[in-house]
Design a protein around this motif. Structure first.
Motif, short mmCIF file in Angstrom:
data_model
loop_
_atom_site.label_atom_id
_atom_site.label_comp_id
_atom_site.label_asym_id
_atom_site.label_seq_id
_atom_site.Cartn_x
_atom_site.Cartn_y
_atom_site.Cartn_z
N LEU A 95 0.80 -1.22 0.00
CA LEU A 95 0.00 0.00 0.00
C LEU A 95 0.84 1.28 0.00
O LEU A 95 0.31 2.36 0.26
CB LEU A 95 -0.92 0.00 1.23
N GLU A 96 2.13 1.15 -0.28
CA GLU A 96 3.01 2.32 -0.19
C GLU A 96 2.55 3.45 -1.11
O GLU A 96 2.47 4.61 -0.70
CB GLU A 96 4.45 1.94 -0.51
N THR A 97 2.27 3.11 -2.38
CA THR A 97 1.89 4.14 -3.34
C THR A 97 0.60 4.84 -2.92
O THR A 97 0.49 6.08 -2.95
CB THR A 97 1.72 3.54 -4.74
N LYS A 98 -0.40 4.06 -2.53
CA LYS A 98 -1.68 4.64 -2.12
C LYS A 98 -1.51 5.49 -0.87
O LYS A 98 -2.14 6.56 -0.74
CB LYS A 98 -2.71 3.54 -1.88
N LEU A 99 -0.68 5.05 0.05
CA LEU A 99 -0.46 5.81 1.28
C LEU A 99 0.26 7.12 0.98
O LEU A 99 -0.09 8.17 1.53
CB LEU A 99 0.33 4.98 2.28
N ARG A 100 1.24 7.06 0.11
CA ARG A 100 1.96 8.30 -0.24
C ARG A 100 1.03 9.29 -0.93
O ARG A 100 1.19 10.50 -0.78
CB ARG A 100 3.17 7.97 -1.13
N ASN A 101 0.11 8.80 -1.72
CA ASN A 101 -0.86 9.70 -2.34
C ASN A 101 -1.70 10.42 -1.30
O ASN A 101 -2.27 11.48 -1.57
CB ASN A 101 -1.77 8.92 -3.29
N GLN A 102 -1.77 9.84 -0.10
CA GLN A 102 -2.56 10.42 0.97
C GLN A 102 -1.75 11.40 1.82
O GLN A 102 -2.30 12.40 2.31
CB GLN A 102 -3.11 9.31 1.88
N ILE A 103 -0.47 11.16 2.00
CA ILE A 103 0.30 11.98 2.96
C ILE A 103 1.39 12.84 2.33
O ILE A 103 1.86 13.80 2.96
CB ILE A 103 0.94 11.08 4.06
N ASP A 104 1.85 12.52 1.12
CA ASP A 104 2.84 13.37 0.44
C ASP A 104 2.11 14.43 -0.37
O ASP A 104 1.17 14.11 -1.11
CB ASP A 104 3.72 12.54 -0.49
N PHE A 105 2.54 15.69 -0.25
CA PHE A 105 1.90 16.74 -1.03
C PHE A 105 2.87 17.87 -1.31
O PHE A 105 3.97 17.91 -0.73
CB PHE A 105 0.63 17.26 -0.34
N THR A 106 2.49 18.77 -2.22
CA THR A 106 3.42 19.80 -2.71
C THR A 106 2.74 21.17 -2.73
O THR A 106 2.16 21.58 -3.74
CB THR A 106 3.91 19.46 -4.13
N PRO A 107 2.77 21.91 -1.61
CA PRO A 107 2.23 23.28 -1.61
C PRO A 107 3.03 24.17 -2.56
O PRO A 107 4.25 24.05 -2.68
CB PRO A 107 2.41 23.74 -0.17
N GLU A 108 2.34 25.06 -3.22
CA GLU A 108 2.97 25.99 -4.16
C GLU A 108 2.77 27.42 -3.68
O GLU A 108 1.66 27.82 -3.35
CB GLU A 108 2.36 25.83 -5.56
N LEU A 109 3.85 28.18 -3.62
CA LEU A 109 3.77 29.58 -3.22
C LEU A 109 3.42 30.41 -4.46
O LEU A 109 4.19 30.43 -5.43
CB LEU A 109 5.10 30.05 -2.62
N THR A 110 2.26 31.04 -4.42
CA THR A 110 1.81 31.81 -5.57
C THR A 110 2.02 33.31 -5.33
O THR A 110 2.41 33.74 -4.25
CB THR A 110 0.32 31.55 -5.84
N HIS A 111 1.76 34.10 -6.36
CA HIS A 111 1.84 35.56 -6.31
C HIS A 111 3.26 36.09 -6.17
O HIS A 111 3.44 37.26 -5.82
CB HIS A 111 0.98 36.12 -5.18
N LEU A 112 4.27 35.26 -6.43
CA LEU A 112 5.64 35.79 -6.44
C LEU A 112 5.90 36.44 -7.80
O LEU A 112 5.49 35.91 -8.83
CB LEU A 112 6.65 34.68 -6.19
N PRO A 113 6.60 37.58 -7.83
CA PRO A 113 6.90 38.23 -9.11
C PRO A 113 7.75 37.33 -10.01
O PRO A 113 8.51 36.48 -9.52
CB PRO A 113 7.69 39.48 -8.68
N ALA A 114 7.61 37.53 -11.31
CA ALA A 114 8.40 36.77 -12.27
C ALA A 114 9.88 36.99 -12.03
O ALA A 114 10.32 38.11 -11.80
CB ALA A 114 8.03 37.19 -13.69
N GLY A 115 10.66 35.91 -12.02
CA GLY A 115 12.09 36.00 -11.78
C GLY A 115 12.48 35.69 -10.36
O GLY A 115 13.66 35.54 -10.04
N LEU A 116 11.48 35.58 -9.47
CA LEU A 116 11.74 35.29 -8.06
C LEU A 116 11.40 33.82 -7.80
O LEU A 116 10.32 33.35 -8.15
CB LEU A 116 10.88 36.18 -7.17
N GLY A 117 12.34 33.09 -7.20
CA GLY A 117 12.12 31.67 -6.96
C GLY A 117 12.55 31.24 -5.58
O GLY A 117 13.39 31.88 -4.93
N LEU A 118 11.98 30.13 -5.10
CA LEU A 118 12.34 29.61 -3.78
C LEU A 118 13.75 29.04 -3.81
O LEU A 118 14.16 28.40 -4.77
CB LEU A 118 11.36 28.51 -3.37
N THR A 119 14.49 29.28 -2.73
CA THR A 119 15.86 28.77 -2.64
C THR A 119 16.04 27.76 -1.52
O THR A 119 16.88 26.87 -1.60
CB THR A 119 16.85 29.93 -2.43
N SER A 120 15.26 27.88 -0.44
CA SER A 120 15.39 26.93 0.67
C SER A 120 14.15 26.98 1.55
O SER A 120 13.37 27.93 1.51
CB SER A 120 16.63 27.24 1.52
#
Length: 235
Positions: A189-214
């Protein structure tokens, strides 16, 4: 001597007037920039914009501001259609070039950071999942708790900034469980479980050219740092 004293007084008075006008001009510019940023980015509160350096008027006339700071709350992050609030957003913009009648602005270099509380990060998580600090001085992991198939679940999840070259959305954070309980992996059930607990928040509204570093974790939430070159602020 009297003429010299009169000249000195006139120079001092004119200087004081110039300083006053300069401070008024920078106040108006800061307020207008903050209002425009709030409208264009859909922020809940007006950010605080600071234009550093003196005099401002000569910088404006030259079309280049040496150092601009932005402090804001209400910046959005999103995951799976959910929106969360970012706290203590701070950005330092250097060598901001103004053009096209001051309607366009681009920073040669920018750095900054923002914070997301665990309560807000939980809102971005899949339903039934809670995100919290694991303790022990952790700087790159959080604790994920919840239930799956009626069984209580508690695992450590590692945070990292996703490399945009991987094809993921820009400015994305990844939460990936470091280890899964054997009672789930033994059943395949590893794949199904990871679909439940692994996720990827995205930071929106950042100006073009600005990116996350850490991204780092702490007792009160996660701290995200970002930076970039040729950052488009308007236009």
């Amino acid at each position: 001597m009297r003429a010299a004293r009169i000249t000195l007084i006139v120079v001092l008075v004119l200087g004081a007037i110039f300083v006053g006008l300069d401070r008024i001009a920078v106040y108006v510019a800061q307020n207008k920039a903050a209002s425009q940023a709030q409208t264009s980015e859909g922020l809940t509160d007006k950010p605080k914009v600071g234009i550093k350096g003196f005099p401002f008027l000569t910088q404006a006339l030259s079309g280049k501001l040496h150092h601009v700071t932005i402090n804001a709350d209400g910046v959005a992050a999103a995951s799976g259609g959910r929106s969360v609030q970012v706290e203590d957003f701070h950005a330092d913009l250097y060598d901001v070039k103004l053009s096209n009648g001051y309607s366009e602005a681009k920073a040669d270099r920018a750095t900054g950071e923002a914070k997301i509380s665990y309560e807000e990060l939980t809102k971005a998580a899949p339903d039934g999942i809670t995100v919290s600090y694991p303790g022990g001085g952790a700087t790159d992991t959080v604790r994920i708790t919840g239930s799956y198939l009626g069984t209580h679940l508690s695992v450590l999840s590692k945070l990292s900034v996703v490399d945009p070259k991987s094809g993921a959305a820009p400015n994305t954070i990844q939460l990936h469980a470091e280890g899964l309980p054997k009672e789930f992996t033994a059943l395949g059930l590893e794949t199904k479980l990871r679909n439940q607990i692994d996720f990827t928040p995205e930071l929106t509204h950042l100006p073009a050219g600005l990116g996350l570093t850490s991204v780092t974790t702490g007792p009160d939430g996660i701290t995200i740092k970002f930076g970039g070159h040729g950052v488009v602020l308007a236009g």
